[in-house]
Design a protein around this motif. Structure first.
Motif, PDB file in Angstrom:
ATOM      1  N   ALA A   9       0.954  -1.248   0.247  1.00 48.53           N
ATOM      2  CA  ALA A   9       0.283  -0.359  -0.141  1.00 48.53           C
ATOM      3  C   ALA A   9       1.179   1.135  -0.251  1.00 48.53           C
ATOM      4  CB  ALA A   9      -0.848  -0.235   1.438  1.00 48.53           C
ATOM      5  N   ARG A  10       2.162   1.355   0.140  1.00 53.39           N
ATOM      6  CA  ARG A  10       2.865   2.301   0.656  1.00 53.39           C
ATOM      7  C   ARG A  10       3.854   2.147  -0.420  1.00 53.39           C
ATOM      8  NH1 ARG A  10       1.118   1.471   6.062  1.00 53.39           N
ATOM      9  NH2 ARG A  10      -0.835   3.274   6.353  1.00 53.39           N
ATOM     10  N   GLY A  11       4.454   1.025   0.245  1.00 56.94           N
ATOM     11  CA  GLY A  11       5.785   0.772  -1.224  1.00 56.94           C
ATOM     12  C   GLY A  11       7.474   0.967  -0.281  1.00 56.94           C
ATOM     13  N   ARG A  12       6.491   0.421   0.543  1.00 55.16           N
ATOM     14  CA  ARG A  12       8.831   0.756   1.369  1.00 55.16           C
ATOM     15  C   ARG A  12       8.628  -0.062   2.225  1.00 55.16           C
ATOM     16  NH1 ARG A  12       9.959   6.554   3.327  1.00 55.16           N
ATOM     17  NH2 ARG A  12       8.579   7.028   1.419  1.00 55.16           N
ATOM     18  N   ILE A  13      10.158  -0.702   3.244  1.00 54.02           N
ATOM     19  CA  ILE A  13      10.030  -1.848   3.351  1.00 54.02           C
ATOM     20  C   ILE A  13      11.095  -0.878   4.591  1.00 54.02           C
ATOM     21  CG2 ILE A  13      10.688  -3.613   4.265  1.00 54.02           C
ATOM     22  CD1 ILE A  13       8.650  -4.363   3.223  1.00 54.02           C
ATOM     23  N   VAL A  14      10.659  -0.299   6.155  1.00 51.65           N
ATOM     24  CA  VAL A  14      11.364  -0.014   6.741  1.00 51.65           C
ATOM     25  C   VAL A  14      12.554  -0.548   7.632  1.00 51.65           C
ATOM     26  CG1 VAL A  14      11.523   1.602   9.001  1.00 51.65           C
ATOM     27  CG2 VAL A  14       9.901   2.189   7.228  1.00 51.65           C
ATOM     28  N   ALA A  18       8.274   6.626  11.359  1.00 52.43           N
ATOM     29  CA  ALA A  18       8.958   6.001  10.193  1.00 52.43           C
ATOM     30  C   ALA A  18       7.596   4.448   9.520  1.00 52.43           C
ATOM     31  CB  ALA A  18       9.781   5.365   9.498  1.00 52.43           C
ATOM     32  N   SER A  19       7.309   4.118  10.672  1.00 49.81           N
ATOM     33  CA  SER A  19       6.290   3.201  10.339  1.00 49.81           C
ATOM     34  C   SER A  19       4.685   3.668   9.784  1.00 49.81           C
ATOM     35  CB  SER A  19       6.114   2.958  11.382  1.00 49.81           C
ATOM     36  OG  SER A  19       5.009   3.580  12.619  1.00 49.81           O
TER      37      SER A  19
END
Length: 291
Positions: free
Chosen positions: A150-155, A247-248
């Motif tokens: 949904a947001r397109g990134r892994i933190v 960041a989450s």
């Protein structure tokens, strides 16, 4: 031996959302899905449900809960292999044992009632603190729908000691590559307490030095990340917990390493892992780090 992704199910909608998420993960990795029901989860609610249906309580629990979860997994990802098991034990012991032969353990965040919400929360923390593989707790969505990309990134949360986050780095990089999204690596740093920002002799250069050291530690931690992975490196002056919670809000998955520590009550998670498990705005993966 190919390891499965294990999901703890209890019949609640959040646990079925965990089944959705784990089914997507199994499809990404080409892994099997193993649905595990610990029957003592429903020790209290199962009896009344069985009475209403005129059937033995264990039969109600096992058949209805496991069958529903299996159907949900096949509906979500028809091509994956799904196995199930019913074990008459407490859920925390079952899932920790399952973690010895699992690729990952996935859990929902809440149970059916206020009582089981508290229980399942403690179970999640206990399993994350003792597991032998990554534990993913589904946080951040309360409409009982799993979302992928949904947001397109892994933190990734990186510790100040590069060697302390190695397993988490590998897991996060693998997740980002599988999902074809960027990896955002965050390292939070803080200047020593005696270096207050208001003192004219410590403003500027000391902060710059600590920030530079944080950048070097972050670069070292990411040294073995695959070259074809898009990586966004970020250092921030803040408490690690606060930086990762912020960041989450823009992440599909937050990955943190956890060096399990011996305490008066056995192995325990550190403050950062404990904090994000309770408050993150997205699913959290807690990855055990080896000594």
């Amino acid at each position: 031996m190919d390891l499965p992704i294990v999901v703890g199910v209890d019949g609640s909608e959040p646990s079925l959302r965990a089944v959705d998420w784990a089914a997507d993960e199994a499809a990404l990795r080409g892994a099997a899905l193993r649905l595990v029901y610990a029957s003592l989860w429903e020790r209290n609610e199962g009896a009344s449900l069985a009475h209403d249906l005129g059937r033995p309580s264990q039969a109600v629990m096992a058949e209805d809960i496991v069958d529903t979860a299996e159907r949900r997994a096949h509906h979500r990802q028809p091509g994956i292999e799904v196995t199930t098991d019913v074990l008459a034990e407490e859920p925390e012991y079952v899932l920790v044992r399952e973690s010895r032969t699992a690729l990952a353990v996935v859990m929902g965040c809440r149970g059916r009632s206020s009582m089981t919400e508290a229980l399942l929360g403690s179970v999640g923390v206990m399993v994350a603190g003792h597991a032998h593989c990554p534990v993913i707790v589904l946080r951040g969505s309360h409409d009982d729908r799993a979302r992928s990309g949904a947001r397109g990134r892994i933190v990734l949360g990186v510790g100040e000691k590069p060697t302390g986050s190695a397993a988490a780095v590998r897991f996060a990089a693998e997740e980002a590559l599988l999902r074809r999204v960027p990896l955002e690596a965050v390292l939070a740093w803080r200047r020593p307490a005696h270096q207050t920002t208001g003192h004219p002799l410590v403003v500027g250069e000391p902060a710059h030095q600590h920030e530079q050291e944080a950048g070097e530690a972050l670069a070292e931690a990411l040294r073995e990340v695959p070259a074809d992975l898009r990586v966004q490196r970020r250092t921030v002056e803040a408490h690690a917990r606060d930086a990762l919670l912020a960041a989450s809000r823009e992440a599909d998955l937050l990955v943190v390493g956890a060096r399990q520590r011996h305490g008066h009550f056995g192995l325990q998670l550190g403050r950062v892992a404990h904090g994000v498990l309770h408050h993150a705005a997205c699913p959290v993966a807690v990855v055990p780090e080896c000594d």
